[in-house]
Design a protein around this motif. Structure first.
Motif, PDB file in Angstrom:
ATOM      1  N   MET A   1       0.845  -1.203   0.000  1.00 42.46           N
ATOM      2  CA  MET A   1       0.000   0.000   0.000  1.00 42.46           C
ATOM      3  C   MET A   1       0.879   1.251   0.000  1.00 42.46           C
ATOM      4  SD  MET A   1      -2.811   0.941   2.859  1.00 42.46           S
ATOM      5  CE  MET A   1      -4.027   2.194   2.595  1.00 42.46           C
ATOM      6  N   TYR A   2       0.579   2.172  -0.903  1.00 46.49           N
ATOM      7  CA  TYR A   2       1.348   3.403  -0.974  1.00 46.49           C
ATOM      8  C   TYR A   2       1.082   4.253   0.272  1.00 46.49           C
ATOM      9  CZ  TYR A   2       3.252   7.808  -2.658  1.00 46.49           C
ATOM     10  OH  TYR A   2       3.979   8.965  -2.792  1.00 46.49           O
ATOM     11  N   GLN A   3       2.154   4.674   0.924  1.00 49.01           N
ATOM     12  CA  GLN A   3       2.055   5.455   2.154  1.00 49.01           C
ATOM     13  C   GLN A   3       2.543   6.890   1.971  1.00 49.01           C
ATOM     14  OE1 GLN A   3       0.846   4.387   5.191  1.00 49.01           O
ATOM     15  NE2 GLN A   3       0.270   2.452   4.246  1.00 49.01           N
ATOM     16  N   GLY A   4       2.801   7.267   0.740  1.00 48.91           N
ATOM     17  CA  GLY A   4       3.300   8.608   0.487  1.00 48.91           C
ATOM     18  C   GLY A   4       4.809   8.611   0.386  1.00 48.91           C
ATOM     19  N   PRO A   5       5.383   9.788   0.086  1.00 51.63           N
ATOM     20  CA  PRO A   5       6.842   9.866  -0.068  1.00 51.63           C
ATOM     21  C   PRO A   5       7.546   9.719   1.282  1.00 51.63           C
ATOM     22  CG  PRO A   5       5.865  12.043  -0.211  1.00 51.63           C
ATOM     23  CD  PRO A   5       4.721  11.065  -0.134  1.00 51.63           C
ATOM     24  N   GLY A   6       8.719   9.185   1.210  1.00 50.06           N
ATOM     25  CA  GLY A   6       9.536   9.072   2.420  1.00 50.06           C
ATOM     26  C   GLY A   6       9.164   7.882   3.277  1.00 50.06           C
ATOM     27  N   PRO A   7       9.988   7.598   4.267  1.00 48.34           N
ATOM     28  CA  PRO A   7       9.700   6.461   5.144  1.00 48.34           C
ATOM     29  C   PRO A   7       8.481   6.743   6.029  1.00 48.34           C
ATOM     30  CG  PRO A   7      11.714   7.580   5.825  1.00 48.34           C
ATOM     31  CD  PRO A   7      11.240   8.250   4.579  1.00 48.34           C
ATOM     32  N   VAL A   8       7.723   5.695   6.292  1.00 44.79           N
ATOM     33  CA  VAL A   8       6.554   5.774   7.165  1.00 44.79           C
ATOM     34  C   VAL A   8       6.737   4.753   8.285  1.00 44.79           C
ATOM     35  CG1 VAL A   8       4.059   5.448   7.336  1.00 44.79           C
ATOM     36  CG2 VAL A   8       5.042   6.507   5.301  1.00 44.79           C
ATOM     37  N   VAL A   9       6.559   5.213   9.503  1.00 47.85           N
ATOM     38  CA  VAL A   9       6.677   4.325  10.660  1.00 47.85           C
ATOM     39  C   VAL A   9       5.386   4.413  11.451  1.00 47.85           C
ATOM     40  CG1 VAL A   9       7.940   3.834  12.786  1.00 47.85           C
ATOM     41  CG2 VAL A   9       9.163   4.677  10.767  1.00 47.85           C
ATOM     42  N   GLN A  10       4.818   3.262  11.799  1.00 46.97           N
ATOM     43  CA  GLN A  10       3.604   3.213  12.596  1.00 46.97           C
ATOM     44  C   GLN A  10       3.802   2.258  13.751  1.00 46.97           C
ATOM     45  OE1 GLN A  10       0.661   2.677   9.122  1.00 46.97           O
ATOM     46  NE2 GLN A  10      -0.626   3.138  10.876  1.00 46.97           N
TER      47      GLN A  10
END
Length: 155
Positions: free
Chosen positions: A97-106
């Motif tokens: 799933m695309y999470q937008g630009p850059g790293p994503v941490v949840q």
């Protein structure tokens, strides 16, 4: 299932009528021998009462022209993979799933046993496997989804 000099790969998928959709059973030897087809595996899980949690299982193999044998499987450490791992339960986190630009941490925290019902689903367990005096370890993965003859009265 990994043993000292070989591994066994076994996959069984059945529909709600017990019909096989996918199956594979082979023994792969570490010394380079040709892999050995083990026939149609007979998978017999034992479930914890009123659950779909496997507490042990036996897989019987009947290699064509070989000696039949049974492997006793014991899940040692179940890891419930359906929560927070991208298998589709969370609306904002899935594999690919695309999470937008850059790293994503949840992150997410669950309170057990209150949130235990959310843990139902695919289970990858560290497993212990025994047959003919041999002991091995490996992945014991299972998921009992939807109606199935193994669950009388459950849907």
């Amino acid at each position: 299932m990994r043993f000292d000099d070989h591994a066994i790969l076994c996959i069984v998928q059945e529909d709600e009528h017990g019909r096989r959709l996918l199956e594979e059973a082979v023994r792969v030897w570490s010394d380079g021998r040709e892999e050995e087809y083990l026939g149609r595996p007979d998978y017999r899980p034992v479930y914890a009462p009123d659950t779909r949690d496997v507490v042990e299982a036996v897989i019987a193999f009947s290699p064509p022209g070989g000696r039949p044998f049974e492997v006793r499987c014991t899940p040692v450490l179940p890891v419930h993979l359906m929560v927070g791992t991208g298998y589709g339960l969370e609306p904002d986190w899935r594999h690919g799933m695309y999470q937008g630009p850059g790293p994503v941490v949840q992150g997410v925290t669950y309170q057990l046993p209150d949130d235990a019902a959310r843990m139902w689903g695919l289970v990858d367990a560290v497993g212990r496997f025994e047959y003919d005096g041999l002991v091995g370890h490996g992945l014991f993965e299972y998921w009992a989804l939807g109606p199935h003859p193994s669950f009388p009265g459950q849907n």
